[in-house]
Write an enzyme that holds these catalytic residues in place. Structure first.
Site, mmCIF file in Angstrom:
data_model
loop_
_atom_site.group_PDB
_atom_site.id
_atom_site.type_symbol
_atom_site.label_atom_id
_atom_site.label_comp_id
_atom_site.label_asym_id
_atom_site.label_seq_id
_atom_site.Cartn_x
_atom_site.Cartn_y
_atom_site.Cartn_z
ATOM 1 N N ASP A 54 -8.453 2.187 4.451
ATOM 2 C CA ASP A 54 -7.297 1.937 3.519
ATOM 3 C C ASP A 54 -7.893 2.021 2.098
ATOM 4 O O ASP A 54 -7.529 1.258 1.018
ATOM 5 C CB ASP A 54 -6.732 0.510 3.398
ATOM 6 C CG ASP A 54 -5.883 0.429 4.865
ATOM 7 O OD1 ASP A 54 -5.983 1.438 5.556
ATOM 8 O OD2 ASP A 54 -5.321 -0.496 4.986
ATOM 9 N N ASP A 89 -2.736 3.074 5.083
ATOM 10 C CA ASP A 89 -1.596 2.234 5.254
ATOM 11 C C ASP A 89 -0.262 3.077 4.825
ATOM 12 O O ASP A 89 -0.496 3.668 3.744
ATOM 13 C CB ASP A 89 -1.581 0.909 4.279
ATOM 14 C CG ASP A 89 -1.146 -0.141 4.541
ATOM 15 O OD1 ASP A 89 -0.992 -0.674 5.916
ATOM 16 O OD2 ASP A 89 -0.699 -1.155 3.806
ATOM 17 N N HIS A 133 3.707 2.834 4.961
ATOM 18 C CA HIS A 133 5.027 2.076 5.070
ATOM 19 C C HIS A 133 6.118 2.929 4.768
ATOM 20 O O HIS A 133 6.178 3.353 3.599
ATOM 21 C CB HIS A 133 4.868 0.762 4.504
ATOM 22 C CG HIS A 133 3.763 -0.271 4.815
ATOM 23 N ND1 HIS A 133 3.454 -0.450 5.767
ATOM 24 C CD2 HIS A 133 2.824 -0.740 3.948
ATOM 25 C CE1 HIS A 133 2.442 -1.339 5.816
ATOM 26 N NE2 HIS A 133 2.157 -1.410 4.721
ATOM 27 N N HIS A 181 9.972 -1.815 3.946
ATOM 28 C CA HIS A 181 9.386 -2.091 4.858
ATOM 29 C C HIS A 181 9.290 -3.707 4.984
ATOM 30 O O HIS A 181 9.267 -4.509 4.098
ATOM 31 C CB HIS A 181 7.701 -1.770 4.931
ATOM 32 C CG HIS A 181 7.127 -2.128 6.062
ATOM 33 N ND1 HIS A 181 6.166 -3.155 6.111
ATOM 34 C CD2 HIS A 181 6.971 -1.518 7.254
ATOM 35 C CE1 HIS A 181 5.380 -3.124 7.471
ATOM 36 N NE2 HIS A 181 6.021 -2.105 8.272
ATOM 37 N N HIS A 235 3.949 -1.536 -1.410
ATOM 38 C CA HIS A 235 2.574 -0.814 -1.533
ATOM 39 C C HIS A 235 2.756 0.202 -0.473
ATOM 40 O O HIS A 235 3.335 0.091 0.558
ATOM 41 C CB HIS A 235 1.622 -1.935 -1.241
ATOM 42 C CG HIS A 235 1.605 -2.552 0.113
ATOM 43 N ND1 HIS A 235 1.990 -3.493 0.379
ATOM 44 C CD2 HIS A 235 0.557 -2.033 1.239
ATOM 45 C CE1 HIS A 235 1.895 -3.928 1.596
ATOM 46 N NE2 HIS A 235 1.054 -2.629 2.197
ATOM 47 N N LYS A 288 -1.111 3.827 9.618
ATOM 48 C CA LYS A 288 -0.642 2.523 10.445
ATOM 49 C C LYS A 288 0.351 1.669 9.495
ATOM 50 O O LYS A 288 0.738 2.074 8.185
ATOM 51 C CB LYS A 288 -1.881 1.559 10.616
ATOM 52 C CG LYS A 288 -2.535 1.274 9.353
ATOM 53 C CD LYS A 288 -3.690 0.403 9.774
ATOM 54 C CE LYS A 288 -4.743 0.009 8.478
ATOM 55 N NZ LYS A 288 -3.913 -0.643 7.706
ATOM 56 N N CYS A 305 -7.303 -5.956 6.595
ATOM 57 C CA CYS A 305 -7.368 -4.902 7.596
ATOM 58 C C CYS A 305 -8.781 -4.638 8.250
ATOM 59 O O CYS A 305 -8.884 -4.144 9.293
ATOM 60 C CB CYS A 305 -6.973 -3.753 6.769
ATOM 61 S SG CYS A 305 -5.057 -3.804 6.350
HETATM 62 ZN ZN LIG Z 1 0.573 -2.699 4.077
#
Ligand SMILES: [Zn+2]
Length: 224
Positions: free
Chosen positions: A24, A66, A68, A72, A100, A125, A170
């Site tokens: 990330d 990341d 989304h 989310h 984010h 993810k 993470c």
């Molecule tokens: Zn996130």
């Protein structure tokens, strides 16, 4: 547990059963980003150097991102709550986040200075609207796989080096899942930065990682 109390392995030699996962390194996790991690921008040059070294051994380098959808369920705004408030439901929590890494947004892009050319694969993810994913291996519901473990196992990888953002989310969850999936895990301490929210999160994460047998090393002590 304090980060200074860790006992990093003095030296580690890269072998052909190794993989590197860079977690990330995205604009929204930079200090001026939507979910800023202090010092997140300071580790990128060193990550690039390590990634170059690793790539030269012909081992795989994986980036995670990341990723989304808007609204989310991990976003505080989806619950009319404030960012960093505690919240727990299946697949979400233990806290809520500012909006984010929305798919396709500038915040979701890798930082401009991150060298992506060494990457063999990118794992995205957290793309399901109702499930978050801190771990690069298994999403937060504990049963939805990202596919990373299959990818690594097919390639015969036994040991995974992990670095990036954030050390206490993470990176931490990836390390724990990686151990539970049977991989040897080495966290690159100097190539990771923590959020430490709520206070104590980092200390708890370090303790859990030590207990499950995660190893720690400084990137300068990893040799080809
Ligand atoms: Zn996130």
């Amino acid at each position: 547990m304090e980060i200074e109390k860790l006992k990093p392995t003095p030296s580690v030699k890269i072998n052909d059963k190794d993989a590197l996962v860079i977690v990330d390194v995205q604009n929204d996790f930079m200090p001026d980003g939507a979910l800023g991690v202090k010092g997140g921008d300071e580790i990128i040059d060193s990550i690039n150097q390590f990634s170059d070294k690793f790539h030269k051994t012909e081992n795989v380098v994986i980036l995670t991102q990341d990723w989304h959808p808007p609204k989310h369920l991990s976003f505080a705004s989806s619950h009319n709550k404030r960012p960093y408030e505690p919240y727990e439901s299946e697949g979400i929590g233990p806290i809520l986040w500012p909006d984010h890494c929305v798919q396709g947004s500038n915040g979701a892009r890798f930082h401009d200075t991150l060298e992506t050319k060494f990457a063999n694969a990118i794992i995205r993810k957290g793309y399901r609207p109702t499930i978050d994913s801190y771990s690069a291996f298994i999403e937060n519901d504990g049963k939805t796989y990202t596919g990373l473990s299959g990818y690594l196992k097919v390639l015969g990888k036994k040991r995974v080096f992990i670095c990036g953002l954030a050390l206490d989310y993470c990176v931490y969850y990836s390390a724990i899942d990686g151990r539970n999936l049977g991989f040897e895990i080495v966290v690159l301490v100097d190539l990771s930065k923590a959020i430490n929210s709520p206070p104590g999160q980092l200390s708890n994460a370090l303790k859990q990682m030590v207990e499950i047998g995660v190893n720690f090393v400084k990137s300068e002590n990893v040799t080809k």
